[in-house]
Design an enzyme around this catalytic site. Structure first.
Site, PDB file in Angstrom:
ATOM      1  N   ASP A 324      98.615  62.829  73.715  1.00 21.18           N
ATOM      2  CA  ASP A 324      98.453  63.425  75.043  1.00 21.18           C
ATOM      3  C   ASP A 324      99.637  63.074  75.950  1.00 21.18           C
ATOM      4  O   ASP A 324     100.129  61.940  75.919  1.00 21.18           O
ATOM      5  CB  ASP A 324      97.153  62.839  75.630  1.00 21.18           C
ATOM      6  N   GLU A 394     101.849  66.566  72.620  1.00 16.35           N
ATOM      7  CA  GLU A 394     101.640  67.529  73.702  1.00 16.35           C
ATOM      8  C   GLU A 394     102.774  67.367  74.701  1.00 16.35           C
ATOM      9  O   GLU A 394     102.899  66.330  75.357  1.00 16.35           O
ATOM     10  CB  GLU A 394     100.311  67.265  74.409  1.00 16.35           C
TER      11      GLU A 394
HETATM   12  C1  GLC Z   1      96.643  66.303  79.092  1.00 18.33           C
HETATM   13  C2  GLC Z   1      95.263  66.829  78.910  1.00 18.33           C
HETATM   14  C3  GLC Z   1      94.616  67.015  80.233  1.00 18.33           C
HETATM   15  C4  GLC Z   1      94.567  65.691  80.925  1.00 18.33           C
HETATM   16  C5  GLC Z   1      95.942  65.060  81.009  1.00 18.33           C
HETATM   17  C6  GLC Z   1      95.879  63.648  81.409  1.00 18.33           C
HETATM   18  O1  GLC Z   1      97.455  67.197  79.724  1.00 18.33           O
HETATM   19  O2  GLC Z   1      95.302  68.011  78.173  1.00 18.33           O
HETATM   20  O3  GLC Z   1      93.363  67.554  80.123  1.00 18.33           O
HETATM   21  O4  GLC Z   1      94.071  65.838  82.210  1.00 18.33           O
HETATM   22  O5  GLC Z   1      96.598  65.101  79.762  1.00 18.33           O
HETATM   23  O6  GLC Z   1      95.428  62.827  80.396  1.00 18.33           O
END
Ligand code: GLC
Ligand code: CA
Length: 704
Positions: A324, A394
Site C-alpha cells: 500500500d 501501489e
Molecule cells: C491506499 C489505499 C487507501 C488508503 C490509503 C492509506 O491508497 O488504497 O484506501 O486510504 O492507501 O492507507
C-alpha cells in the site's frame, strides 16, 4: 569355505571334473558331451591349420601326433578360463562392444536432448500471471455472522465462486486489527485479525481452504503508517527507548490551541500533514489521516520491524503482498516546503493535496532499496518449487510513468513483480477507441522489455466502472481487461456489473461508531450481490454496513449464472479463454486499428496458426474495413466471444466489421501470415516472454 579357497580349488580342477558338479544353484546335464578330441598326424600339419576358435587343449605326443580337443560351445556354469576364452572371441566381443558404444552414444544424446529442451523451454507462467487477481473488500464480500459486516468465514464459505470463475489469486484488502478510521488501512496490530473480521484461527482456516482449492492468497501490506492506536505509536509519543524515533517527530510551536506547522506539507485527505501531539509536545507527520502517523523509515529498527511483519505472514503461508501507498515511505529530511502548483496562490490558503508538487514527500531516494529489501524477504520464502511469493506495489504517478516503472526493478535487481497499472481507471476521461489505445500504449511503451504488464479498471478507492463510463460498457471493459497481455485485476462485483450506491454519510451503519467523516469513499464498497434474497444474500442482518444496491434483484451471482448473456457469464468465458488460448495467455499483442470508436488488436503466438482479433467499440456505432487496412487479414473470421451472445459462432467479414457502442468481439481466424512478423508492425507489437508452439510435438519453445 571362504571365497578365496573356493576360487583356488576351482582353478585346480580338471575341466573334465567340472562336468556334473553342482554350480551356483543349478545342476548341469551330465549326459551332455562337452569335449571331443581329434588326433591328427603331425604337429607341422596342425600348425599349418588355423587353430580353431573352440580348441581348448592341443597336445603333441612323441610320434608327432597332435590331439586337439574342442569344446561344444559356452555352457552355463563354465569356469572362468573357459568364459574368458569365449568372451575374447570376435563373435562375442564384437556385439558386446557395439552394445557398449551404442549405450554410451544414447546416454550422451539423452543428456544433450535434456539440456536442449531445458535451454529451449520458455519460462512457465507463474500463478500470478495465470489468472485474473480478484480484489476482495472484506467488509463487503459476505457476512457470515449476521452483524451486517463481511468477515473471513464469509469468504471461506464462498471460495467455490473463484473456482467457477477460474480465478486463481485473491487479494484481500486489510483484515488486521484496526480502529477502522480508514477501514483497515489504519493498522493497530499487524499480526492480529480484527474481531470484526474474525479470529486468527479463522484466518488460518481461510488460508488452508484457499490452498486446498489450488488458489493463492495475497495480503495487503501497509508499511507507510500505523494507526495512532498502535503500540509503537503509544511508546513513541512517550519517548520510550528505541520507539522514540519510530515516527517522524518535529518540533513545532503550539500556543493557544494553534499549531505553527513545520512546513507547508499537506495530507492526501487535505490540510496540514502535521499534527501536534499533547503527550510528546511535538508534531508528527501523517501523509494520510491524522490517525495514521507515518513511520520513520530512516530508522533501521522500523525497517526490521516491517520485514518481520512480512515474515510473520509468509511463515503462515500467504502467497504474496500488495504494498500500500509505497511512494510515501520516505520524506526529505530537509523538511523543505513543497513547490506550489499555482505560484500566485496565498501559501496560507493551501489546504488540498493537488495544490502542491510533492517533490519532498514522495518517491525519495532510498525508497526502492526498502522495496528491494522486502523482495529479498519474499525470496527467503520462495525457494520451494511452486511456492513463489509475489509482490505488487501501489503507486500512481500520473504522467511521470517512469517512476511507476522503476518498481519493476531490473534484470539484476528484482523489485516488484509489477506495480499496479491504474491508467485504465482514467479511461472515462477520453472514452473512445483512440483514448483507450493511448492508455494501453502508454503502459506498453514505457514498460521495461520482458516485464509482465497488468491492468486495473477499478478498486475500493475509485467509483465503479458503471459510474465512470456507463453500465453499457461494463462487458466491453471486462473484455478489454481479459484479452490484453498481462494480469488483469478485478474489483469484486465488477464481474457482475455492480454499480455505485447512492450513499450519504448518514446512511452508513457502523456498529462501532468509528466511521471517519472526512470523506465519502464508499459508493463503490456496497455489499456483494449474491442472490435475490434480502440484502442480496450478503447478510441476514436487519441493516448492512452500507446499503445494498437496489438493482440486486437482477444483478447478482445466482441470476447471472443462469443467463447466457449476462456480464458474469461473459466474464467467466473470457477467463477460461484467457487460460486456454495460448496467444491470449502469453502471445504477442499487435495494434491493428484505432479510431474515435474502435480499438482493435490481435493476439498471436509463433507456430500457432490460430489468431485472435479483438475489436472493441468505445464510441458510437461503427462499420470498419480492417481488411483494407491490413492486407494480411483473412477475408473472414469466426466470432469466438461477443458482448452479444447471439453473435457467437457467426462469421464476420473483415472488410466490414459492424459494432454498436459498447460492443466487443473476440474473433478467431487461421493464418500462416501473422502480423507480428511483418516489418511494418515492428513498433506496434509487444511480447513479454517470447514463446513458439511446435505443433507436431505439442510443445512450447523459445529462441524462435
Ligand atoms: C491506499 C489505499 C487507501 C488508503 C490509503 C492509506 O491508497 O488504497 O484506501 O486510504 O492507501 O492507507
Ligand atoms: Ca512516509
Amino acid at each position: 569355505m571362504s571365497f578365496d579357497t573356493n576360487q583356488a580349488n576351482l582353478e585346480n580342477m580338471d575341466l573334465e571334473e567340472i562336468k556334473g558338479k553342482t554350480n551356483q544353484a543349478f545342476e548341469e546335464d551330465e549326459s551332455q558331451e562337452r569335449r571331443s578330441c581329434k588326433i591328427s598326424e603331425s604337429s607341422e600339419n596342425t600348425k599349418a591349420k588355423e587353430e580353431p576358435d573352440n580348441a581348448v587343449n592341443i597336445q603333441s605326443d612323441k610320434n608327432d601326433q597332435v590331439s586337439i580337443c574342442y569344446e561344444a560351445g559356452p555352457y552355463a556354469g563354465m569356469p572362468k578360463e573357459v568364459l574368458i576364452r569365449y568372451s575374447n572371441q570376435l563373435r562375442y566381443r564384437l556385439p558386446r562392444e557395439i552394445i557398449f558404444w551404442l549405450f554410451l552414444a544414447a546416454t550422451i544424446v539423452l543428456i544433450a536432448c535434456t539440456i536442449t529442451v531445458i535451454a529451449l523451454s520458455p519460462k512457465c507462467l507463474d500463478w500470478w500471471q495465470a489468472s485474473p487477481i480478484y480484489q476482495i473488500y472484506p467488509r463487503s464480500f459476505k457476512d457470515s455472522d449476521g452483524n451486517g459486516i463481511g468477515d473471513l468465514n464469509g469468504i471461506t464459505e464462498n471460495l467455490d465462486y473463484f473456482v467457477y470463475l477460474n480465478i486463481k489469486a485473491i487479494w484481500l484488502s486489510p483484515v488486521y486489527k484496526s480502529p477502522m478510521k480508514d477501514f483497515g488501512y489504519d493498522v493497530e496490530d499487524f499480526e492480529e485479525i480484527d474481531p470484526i473480521f474474525g479470529t486468527m484461527e479463522e484466518f488460518d482456516n481461510l488460508l488452508e481452504a484457499v490452498h486446498d482449492r489450488g488458489l493463492k492468497l495475497i495480503m495487503d501490506f501497509i508499511p507507510n503508517h500505523t494507526s495512532d492506536k498502535h503500540r509503537w505509536f503509544q511508546l513513541s509519543r512517550n519517548r520510550t527507548g528505541k520507539y522514540t524515533d519510530y515516527y517522524i517527530w518535529v518540533d513545532c510551536k503550539h500556543e493557544l490551541n494553534k499549531t505553527t506547522n513545520p512546513n507547508n506539507w499537506v495530507s492526501l485527505f487535505g490540510y496540514s500533514a502535521w499534527q501536534f501531539d499533547e503527550v510528546r509536545g511535538q508534531c508528527y507527520l501523517h501523509q494520510f489521516l491524522k490517525e495514521q502517523p507515518d513511520l520513520n523509515y530512516r530508522n533501521v529498527d522500523v525497517q526490521e520491524e516491517m520485514k518481520n511483519v512480512l515474515r510473520f505472514w509468509l511463515k503462515k503461508g500467504v502467497d504474496g503482498f500488495r504494498v500500500d501507498a509505497v511512494k510515501y515511505l520516505l520524506e526529505a529530511e530537509s523538511l523543505r516546503n513543497e513547490p506550489q502548483v499555482n505560484l500566485t496562490q496565498n501559501p496560507n490558503n493551501i489546504t488540498s493535496y493537488d495544490e502542491l508538487y510533492h517533490d519532498y514527500t514522495t518517491t525519495q531516494v532510498g525508497m526502492h532499496d526498502i522495496v528491494r529489501d522486502w523482495q529479498h524477504v519474499l525470496q527467503e520464502f520462495s525457494k520451494e518449487p511452486g511456492r513463489y511469493r509475489f509482490l505488487m506495489t501501489e503507486s500512481y504517478d500520473n504522467e511521470e510513468i517512469y517512476k511507476t516503472m522503476m518498481y519493476y526493478g531490473t534484470s539484476i535487481q528484482q523489485e516488484a513483480d509489477f506495480p499496479f497499472n491504474f491508467y485504465l481507471i482514467d479511461l472515462y476521461k477520453e472514452m473512445s477507441g483512440n483514448g483507450v489505445f493511448k492508455i494501453v500504449d502508454y503502459w506498453m511503451r514505457n514498460m521495461p522489455a520482458g516485464k509482465w504488464p497488468n491492468w486495473v479498471v477499478g478498486n475500493h478507492d475509485n467509483s465503479r466502472i458503471a459510474f465512470r463510463v456507463g453500465a453499457k460498457y461494463i462487458k466491453l471493459i471486462n473484455m478489454l481487461l481479459l484479452t490484453l497481455p498481462g494480469t488483469p485485476t478485478t474489483y469484486y462485483g465488477e464481474e457482475l456489473g455492480m454499480e455505485n450506491i447512492n450513499v450519504s454519510k448518514d446512511e452508513i451503519q457502523d456498529p462501532f461508531g468509528k466511521f471517519d467523516p472526512t470523506a465519502n469513499r464508499d459508493p463503490q464498497r456496497s455489499p456483494m450481490q449474491w442472490d435475490s434474497s434480502d440484502n442480496a444474500g450478503f447478510s441476514t442482518a436487519n441493516k448492512t454496513w452500507l446499503p445494498v444496491h437496489p438493482n440486486y434483484v437482477t444483478v447478482n451471482v445466482e441470476v447471472e449464472k443462469e443467463q447466457q448473456n449476462s456480464t458474469l457469464t461473459l466474464y467467466r468465458e473470457l477467463s477460461f479463454l484467457r487460460r486456454n488460448a495460448l496467444p491470449i495467455h502469453r502471445g504477442w499483442m499487435c495494434y491493428i486499428w484505432n479510431d474515435a470508436d474502435i480499438f482493435a488488436y490481435v493476439r498471436e503466438l509463433d507456430g500457432l496458426s490460430s489468431v485472435f482479433l479483438i475489436v472493441l467499440n468505445f464510441g458510437n456505432s461503427s462499420e470498419v474495413n480492417l481488411a483494407s487496412k491490413i492486407s494480411y487479414l483473412p477475408k473472414e473470421a469466426n466470432v469466438r466471444l461477443s458482448t452479444d451472445i447471439n453473435k457467437i459462432g457467426n462469421k464476420v467479414q473483415t472488410a466490414s466489421i459492424i459494432t454498436s457502442a459498447g460492443e466487443g468481439l473476440v474473433l478467431e481466424y487461421k493464418t500462416n501470415n501473422p502480423v507480428h512478423t511483418k516489418a511494418e508492425f515492428k513498433d506496434r507489437c509487444y511480447i513479454s516472454q517470447k514463446a513458439c508452439y511446435l505443433n507436431s510435438f505439442d510443445i512450447l519453445y523459445k529462441n524462435c
